[in-house]
Design an enzyme around this catalytic site. Structure first.
Site, PDB file in Angstrom:
ATOM      1  N   GLU A   1       0.818  -1.210   0.000  1.00 11.34           N
ATOM      2  CA  GLU A   1       0.000   0.000   0.000  1.00 11.34           C
ATOM      3  C   GLU A   1       0.851   1.258   0.000  1.00 11.34           C
ATOM      4  O   GLU A   1       0.631   2.181  -0.792  1.00 11.34           O
ATOM      5  CB  GLU A   1      -0.935   0.024   1.211  1.00 11.34           C
ATOM      6  CG  GLU A   1      -1.780   1.286   1.266  1.00 11.34           C
ATOM      7  CD  GLU A   1      -2.751   1.325   2.417  1.00 11.34           C
ATOM      8  OE1 GLU A   1      -3.636   2.193   2.403  1.00 11.34           O
ATOM      9  OE2 GLU A   1      -2.626   0.496   3.329  1.00 11.34           O
TER      10      GLU A   1
ATOM     11  N   ASP B   1      -0.562  -5.099   3.158  1.00 11.23           N
ATOM     12  CA  ASP B   1      -1.034  -3.885   3.818  1.00 11.23           C
ATOM     13  C   ASP B   1      -0.383  -3.861   5.194  1.00 11.23           C
ATOM     14  O   ASP B   1      -0.690  -4.701   6.043  1.00 11.23           O
ATOM     15  CB  ASP B   1      -2.556  -3.894   3.952  1.00 11.23           C
ATOM     16  CG  ASP B   1      -3.105  -2.531   4.358  1.00 11.23           C
ATOM     17  OD1 ASP B   1      -2.333  -1.724   4.903  1.00 11.23           O
ATOM     18  OD2 ASP B   1      -4.307  -2.282   4.144  1.00 11.23           O
TER      19      ASP B   1
ATOM     20  N   ILE C   1      -0.562  -1.800   7.793  1.00 12.39           N
ATOM     21  CA  ILE C   1      -1.568  -1.595   8.837  1.00 12.39           C
ATOM     22  C   ILE C   1      -2.905  -1.369   8.145  1.00 12.39           C
ATOM     23  O   ILE C   1      -3.151  -0.309   7.586  1.00 12.39           O
ATOM     24  CB  ILE C   1      -1.245  -0.384   9.740  1.00 12.39           C
ATOM     25  CG1 ILE C   1       0.091  -0.566  10.463  1.00 12.39           C
ATOM     26  CG2 ILE C   1      -2.368  -0.188  10.761  1.00 12.39           C
ATOM     27  CD1 ILE C   1       0.458   0.585  11.382  1.00 12.39           C
ATOM     28  N   ASP C   2      -3.745  -2.374   8.169  1.00 11.13           N
ATOM     29  CA  ASP C   2      -5.094  -2.196   7.645  1.00 11.13           C
ATOM     30  C   ASP C   2      -5.962  -1.740   8.811  1.00 11.13           C
ATOM     31  O   ASP C   2      -6.144  -2.465   9.796  1.00 11.13           O
ATOM     32  CB  ASP C   2      -5.631  -3.503   7.066  1.00 11.13           C
ATOM     33  CG  ASP C   2      -6.942  -3.276   6.338  1.00 11.13           C
ATOM     34  OD1 ASP C   2      -7.005  -2.332   5.533  1.00 11.13           O
ATOM     35  OD2 ASP C   2      -7.901  -4.022   6.592  1.00 11.13           O
TER      36      ASP C   2
ATOM     37  N   THR D   1      -5.662   1.988   9.588  1.00 11.76           N
ATOM     38  CA  THR D   1      -4.764   3.017  10.118  1.00 11.76           C
ATOM     39  C   THR D   1      -5.504   4.027  10.987  1.00 11.76           C
ATOM     40  O   THR D   1      -4.998   4.459  12.031  1.00 11.76           O
ATOM     41  CB  THR D   1      -4.032   3.741   8.965  1.00 11.76           C
ATOM     42  OG1 THR D   1      -3.243   2.793   8.250  1.00 11.76           O
ATOM     43  CG2 THR D   1      -3.122   4.834   9.507  1.00 11.76           C
TER      44      THR D   1
ATOM     45  N   ASP E   1      -5.855  -4.634   0.713  1.00 11.43           N
ATOM     46  CA  ASP E   1      -6.830  -4.734   1.800  1.00 11.43           C
ATOM     47  C   ASP E   1      -7.429  -6.132   1.896  1.00 11.43           C
ATOM     48  O   ASP E   1      -7.822  -6.565   2.986  1.00 11.43           O
ATOM     49  CB  ASP E   1      -7.984  -3.745   1.588  1.00 11.43           C
ATOM     50  CG  ASP E   1      -7.537  -2.294   1.580  1.00 11.43           C
ATOM     51  OD1 ASP E   1      -6.779  -1.913   2.483  1.00 11.43           O
ATOM     52  OD2 ASP E   1      -7.943  -1.547   0.664  1.00 11.43           O
TER      53      ASP E   1
END
Length: 327
Positions: A83, A103, A105-106, A108, A257
């Site tokens: 990402e 990702d 940190i999905d 955030t 994601d």
């Protein structure tokens, strides 16, 4: 690709996710233990493209750098799509080559707010199909893993769905469904207005007055049991895989994601298709429109569970709006 190779990729992904999970926890602690002089200074939180609903933090970037570095050293011939790498303007091409889709940190915004639905998502795709998926929520210490054809697991030992080895009962109709969805970062009227109308249609009962249409009765109505927005596509997919939620419907998320969640859901017996319909072919990972329905046993008269799930898919397609979502 052999089962041994896939198992090795999974083991690598788990170790990497757990290492990065500690980085995420440390990053969260640092945000909440700043000295009084700098408290309230959010210069470690940035808006992507000037959009206050699409955030990135230094922790996002640090985690992705760790993941990208480990993968490049361990598998130098593999491709990488992340990402933050894409957000930085680096071109990432999706080919048939082994490709890691990440990702860091999905969720955030959840991370920034201290809301614990946060996860690192790591997937490996081969021939453009996700075959290994790992999602780790470091705040709840929940590790979701799957290999294509080998089942999906919570914390390594609990087979998904949680009712395994028995499949959940089939869903008779939308009124029996708990639905997960998100508002997304695109708040333009052409998108958000249709999302709101779609959610209205999901929860409305037939014949209910619809002020937005001048007070006439609602023609599209699902009367679902409830709507939940947890702020993370990866976590949403894991909840459907577990059977804690029945449907996940979202327009506007990206391949990083959902890639790992797709493997986990499919291995837990879920079906994943286009969120707007009417195509019932396998979901397009690049399509930005995703609809997942939890696993189940067949309904009476059905030859397989997929027919039961597709009935729910079609019902939802009948109540949601068509929303354009270009890349």
């Amino acid at each position: 690709m052999s089962n041994t190779e896939l198992e090795n990729y999974l083991a690598f992904s788990i170790k990497l996710a757990e290492e990065c999970g500690q980085v995420i926890r440390d990053g969260s602690k640092a945000r909440y233990h700043k000295s009084e002089e700098v408290k309230g200074n959010n210069n470690d939180v940035f808006e992507k493209y000037g959009n206050p609903t699409d955030l990135v933090t230094e922790t996002d970037r640090k985690v992705e750098e760790i993941v990208r570095d480990r993968i490049s050293k361990e598998f130098p011939s593999h491709k990488f799509i992340g990402e933050e790498t894409v957000a930085a303007g680096i071109k990432c091409e999706f080919t048939d080559d082994p490709t890691w889709i990440v990702d860091p940190i999905d969720g955030t915004t959840n991370f920034v707010q201290g809301f614990p639905f946060v996860a690192i998502s790591i997937a490996l795709a081969i021939n453009k199909e996700p075959v290994v998926g790992v999602i780790y929520n470091p705040f709840m210490n929940e590790l979701y893993t799957a290999i294509k054809g080998k089942g999906a697991y919570l914390n390594r030992t609990t087979r998904l769905p949680l009712s395994y080895p028995h499949n959940p009962l089939p869903l008779p109709n939308l009124s029996h469904c708990l639905v997960l969805t998100e508002m997304g970062s695109d708040r333009s009227p052409s998108v958000i207005d249709k999302k709101i109308r779609s959610i209205h249609n999901m929860v409305a009962q037939p014949g209910q007055s619809n002020r937005s249409s001048g007070g006439g009765s609602t023609k599209k109505a699902g009367l679902v049991r409830g709507i939940r927005c947890m702020g993370s596509a990866a976590v949403n997919l894991c909840f459907v895989a577990k059977g804690n939620a029945d449907i996940y419907w979202e327009i506007g998320c990206w391949e990083w994601d959902v890639a790992a969640g797709i493997v986990i859901c499919q291995e837990a017996g879920c079906i994943i298709v286009n969120a707007n319909g009417p195509d019932e072919s396998p979901v397009d990972i690049l399509g930005r429109k995703f609809l997942a329905v939890r696993g189940c046993s067949p309904s009476a008269g059905d030859t397989d569970a997929k027919q039961s799930q597709l009935r729910i898919v079609r019902e939802l397609w009948n109540v949601v709006e068509e929303i354009e979502c270009p890349r």
